[in-house]
Design a protein around this motif. Sequence first.
Motif, PDB file in Angstrom:
ATOM      1  N   ARG A 198      10.250  -3.462 -25.869  1.00 30.44           N
ATOM      2  CA  ARG A 198       9.103  -2.995 -26.673  1.00 30.44           C
ATOM      3  C   ARG A 198       7.903  -2.836 -25.763  1.00 30.44           C
ATOM      4  N   GLU A 199       6.884  -2.168 -26.267  1.00 28.43           N
ATOM      5  CA  GLU A 199       5.633  -2.045 -25.526  1.00 28.43           C
ATOM      6  C   GLU A 199       4.851  -3.353 -25.630  1.00 28.43           C
ATOM      7  N   VAL A 200       4.161  -3.686 -24.553  1.00 25.42           N
ATOM      8  CA  VAL A 200       3.347  -4.899 -24.537  1.00 25.42           C
ATOM      9  C   VAL A 200       1.888  -4.511 -24.350  1.00 25.42           C
ATOM     10  N   GLU A 201       1.016  -5.466 -24.524  1.00 26.97           N
ATOM     11  CA  GLU A 201      -0.411  -5.206 -24.366  1.00 26.97           C
ATOM     12  C   GLU A 201      -0.701  -4.782 -22.928  1.00 26.97           C
ATOM     13  N   PRO A 202      -1.674  -3.883 -22.739  1.00 30.41           N
ATOM     14  CA  PRO A 202      -1.956  -3.388 -21.376  1.00 30.41           C
ATOM     15  C   PRO A 202      -2.218  -4.496 -20.372  1.00 30.41           C
ATOM     16  N   ALA A 203      -3.024  -5.500 -20.747  1.00 32.32           N
ATOM     17  CA  ALA A 203      -3.336  -6.583 -19.804  1.00 32.32           C
ATOM     18  C   ALA A 203      -2.078  -7.367 -19.439  1.00 32.32           C
ATOM     19  N   VAL A 204      -1.212  -7.601 -20.427  1.00 35.29           N
ATOM     20  CA  VAL A 204       0.037  -8.324 -20.166  1.00 35.29           C
ATOM     21  C   VAL A 204       0.938  -7.498 -19.258  1.00 35.29           C
ATOM     22  N   GLY A 205       1.046  -6.185 -19.560  1.00 32.40           N
ATOM     23  CA  GLY A 205       1.894  -5.319 -18.746  1.00 32.40           C
ATOM     24  C   GLY A 205       1.423  -5.211 -17.310  1.00 32.40           C
ATOM     25  N   ARG A 206       0.103  -5.083 -17.105  1.00 33.52           N
ATOM     26  CA  ARG A 206      -0.424  -4.983 -15.737  1.00 33.52           C
ATOM     27  C   ARG A 206      -0.160  -6.268 -14.964  1.00 33.52           C
ATOM     28  N   THR A 207      -0.341  -7.392 -15.640  1.00 37.32           N
ATOM     29  CA  THR A 207      -0.103  -8.670 -14.952  1.00 37.32           C
ATOM     30  C   THR A 207       1.364  -8.831 -14.589  1.00 37.32           C
ATOM     31  N   ALA A 208       2.271  -8.476 -15.500  1.00 38.42           N
ATOM     32  CA  ALA A 208       3.703  -8.565 -15.196  1.00 38.42           C
ATOM     33  C   ALA A 208       4.068  -7.640 -14.040  1.00 38.42           C
ATOM     34  N   TYR A 209       3.476  -6.455 -14.015  1.00 35.81           N
ATOM     35  CA  TYR A 209       3.715  -5.513 -12.907  1.00 35.81           C
ATOM     36  C   TYR A 209       3.279  -6.136 -11.584  1.00 35.81           C
ATOM     37  N   ARG A 210       2.109  -6.763 -11.572  1.00 41.17           N
ATOM     38  CA  ARG A 210       1.616  -7.371 -10.329  1.00 41.17           C
ATOM     39  C   ARG A 210       2.496  -8.539  -9.885  1.00 41.17           C
ATOM     40  N   VAL A 211       3.072  -9.269 -10.841  1.00 44.47           N
ATOM     41  CA  VAL A 211       3.972 -10.363 -10.477  1.00 44.47           C
ATOM     42  C   VAL A 211       5.178  -9.809  -9.720  1.00 44.47           C
ATOM     43  N   VAL A 212       5.790  -8.765 -10.268  1.00 43.32           N
ATOM     44  CA  VAL A 212       6.954  -8.170  -9.606  1.00 43.32           C
ATOM     45  C   VAL A 212       6.549  -7.562  -8.270  1.00 43.32           C
ATOM     46  N   GLN A 213       5.394  -6.905  -8.221  1.00 45.09           N
ATOM     47  CA  GLN A 213       4.939  -6.263  -6.987  1.00 45.09           C
ATOM     48  C   GLN A 213       4.740  -7.289  -5.881  1.00 45.09           C
ATOM     49  N   GLU A 214       4.084  -8.403  -6.191  1.00 45.77           N
ATOM     50  CA  GLU A 214       3.841  -9.431  -5.178  1.00 45.77           C
ATOM     51  C   GLU A 214       5.144 -10.076  -4.740  1.00 45.77           C
ATOM     52  N   ALA A 215       6.055 -10.320  -5.693  1.00 42.00           N
ATOM     53  CA  ALA A 215       7.338 -10.930  -5.332  1.00 42.00           C
ATOM     54  C   ALA A 215       8.143 -10.012  -4.418  1.00 42.00           C
ATOM     55  N   LEU A 216       8.165  -8.704  -4.725  1.00 41.59           N
ATOM     56  CA  LEU A 216       8.893  -7.765  -3.866  1.00 41.59           C
ATOM     57  C   LEU A 216       8.231  -7.627  -2.498  1.00 41.59           C
ATOM     58  N   THR A 217       6.922  -7.704  -2.455  1.00 39.99           N
ATOM     59  CA  THR A 217       6.232  -7.664  -1.164  1.00 39.99           C
ATOM     60  C   THR A 217       6.667  -8.830  -0.292  1.00 39.99           C
ATOM     61  N   ASN A 218       6.790 -10.014  -0.903  1.00 40.40           N
ATOM     62  CA  ASN A 218       7.244 -11.177  -0.136  1.00 40.40           C
ATOM     63  C   ASN A 218       8.703 -11.022   0.288  1.00 40.40           C
ATOM     64  N   VAL A 219       9.518 -10.360  -0.541  1.00 40.52           N
ATOM     65  CA  VAL A 219      10.906 -10.105  -0.151  1.00 40.52           C
ATOM     66  C   VAL A 219      10.939  -9.216   1.086  1.00 40.52           C
ATOM     67  N   HIS A 220      10.118  -8.155   1.105  1.00 38.55           N
ATOM     68  CA  HIS A 220      10.071  -7.264   2.264  1.00 38.55           C
ATOM     69  C   HIS A 220       9.645  -8.018   3.516  1.00 38.55           C
ATOM     70  N   ARG A 221       8.751  -8.980   3.363  1.00 37.70           N
ATOM     71  CA  ARG A 221       8.250  -9.703   4.533  1.00 37.70           C
ATOM     72  C   ARG A 221       9.265 -10.709   5.059  1.00 37.70           C
ATOM     73  N   HIS A 222       9.930 -11.410   4.140  1.00 39.65           N
ATOM     74  CA  HIS A 222      10.711 -12.572   4.552  1.00 39.65           C
ATOM     75  C   HIS A 222      12.218 -12.424   4.348  1.00 39.65           C
ATOM     76  N   ALA A 223      12.658 -11.450   3.551  1.00 40.24           N
ATOM     77  CA  ALA A 223      14.099 -11.315   3.277  1.00 40.24           C
ATOM     78  C   ALA A 223      14.430  -9.858   2.981  1.00 40.24           C
ATOM     79  N   ALA A 224      14.196  -8.996   3.956  1.00 39.87           N
ATOM     80  CA  ALA A 224      14.239  -7.555   3.703  1.00 39.87           C
ATOM     81  C   ALA A 224      15.624  -7.058   3.293  1.00 39.87           C
TER      82      ALA A 224
END
Length: 381
Positions: free
Chosen positions: A285-311
């Motif tokens: 389902r669709e979520v509130e914009p603030a919730v969606g942006r925060t969830a996006y940033r969580v995944v983005q930061e986690a993937l950034t750390n994967v690229h740095r430490h476990a590519a």
Amino acid sequence: MRFVLLGAAMFGLSLFVLQGQAGAPSGLPLPAELAVAAAVGLAAWWTRRSWWPLAAVAAAGHVLLLLWPPLLAASYHAGRDLVRGRDVAAYLGGCAAVFGASALMGAWRDGVREVLAATPGNALFMALAVVGLPFALGLWTRARREVRRRAEREQIMRAEQVRAEERARIAREMHDVVAHRVSLIVLHAGALEVRTGDEEAARTAALIGGIGREALTNLRDVLGVLRATDRATDWATDRATGWAPDRRQTVEVAPPPTFADLDRLLDQSRALGVEVVRHDEGEVREVEPAVGRTAYRVVQEALTNVHRHAADARTDVRVRYRPEALEVEVRNRAPASPPAGLPGAGWGLVGLRERVELLGGTLRTSAQDDGGFLVAARIPA
């Protein structure tokens, strides 16, 4: 505590006056004098919430008993708290009426009361002593308080202006250093895309160029926000201190990514060689914009750390749509080869935790027994 002391002082002074030690004797029995003094003390203590009961007790006490201590305290509070001119005029007019009624009462009575209240000179002196001087002291106290508050506001505004100038300096340095380096990456990627004969290398170069251009756009937006904050702080400072008219300016900023852009983010990681698998659980389902942006940033930061430490590690991204919350979980396995050791600021997860907690959520990060890493967030939706 100071209101308790004020009430006690008013009680003692009023009882002293009622017994004729500093004014006209009341002629009342001692229990009645104690009751009147107690009423004055209680009204003085109540000034912590409102001083109007004290003013009412003062008016009645002065007309009936020539009791001046409560009028003294009430006049001070009137000078300190009354701001509008009509309120000041109403209070001073009420005081004049009280003194007129007190003079009539003194003329009707005999003895010390007649001398103190009905004589014009004594009445004028008493009015100046118990109304004029404390009222002027209240005005001075209020003016001093306002000057101090204004100085505190100006100090806060100056501190904000210094911080805004520092942000602007950082923005300029970011532009000079980061934007230049990213631009070089984009240019080299474009040149590689045109010159290479390998189709897969061309696609990779095109992807790198696209990511670089997106990074430049995001950087421009961040710099725009910093400069807009600088201008807004200057405006607030000028308005608070009365130095300049309204001159706010707005900056158009590109909309931030939403949760609908999550697949595009995952595709970028896949194109760089990371095996990323998305799992959706629950009713999408669709979520509130603030919730969606925060969830996006969580995944983005986690993937950034994967690229740095476990590519080269497989990464699972799970999105759980709960009735009361949105949960995102990024779990990578142990890398098969040593990490590339890409530099990082070290504040990504700290800022991410603050972002999640602002929405009332929780962020959990932990190393796994198999050598992988977990980033999990639960955000109320």
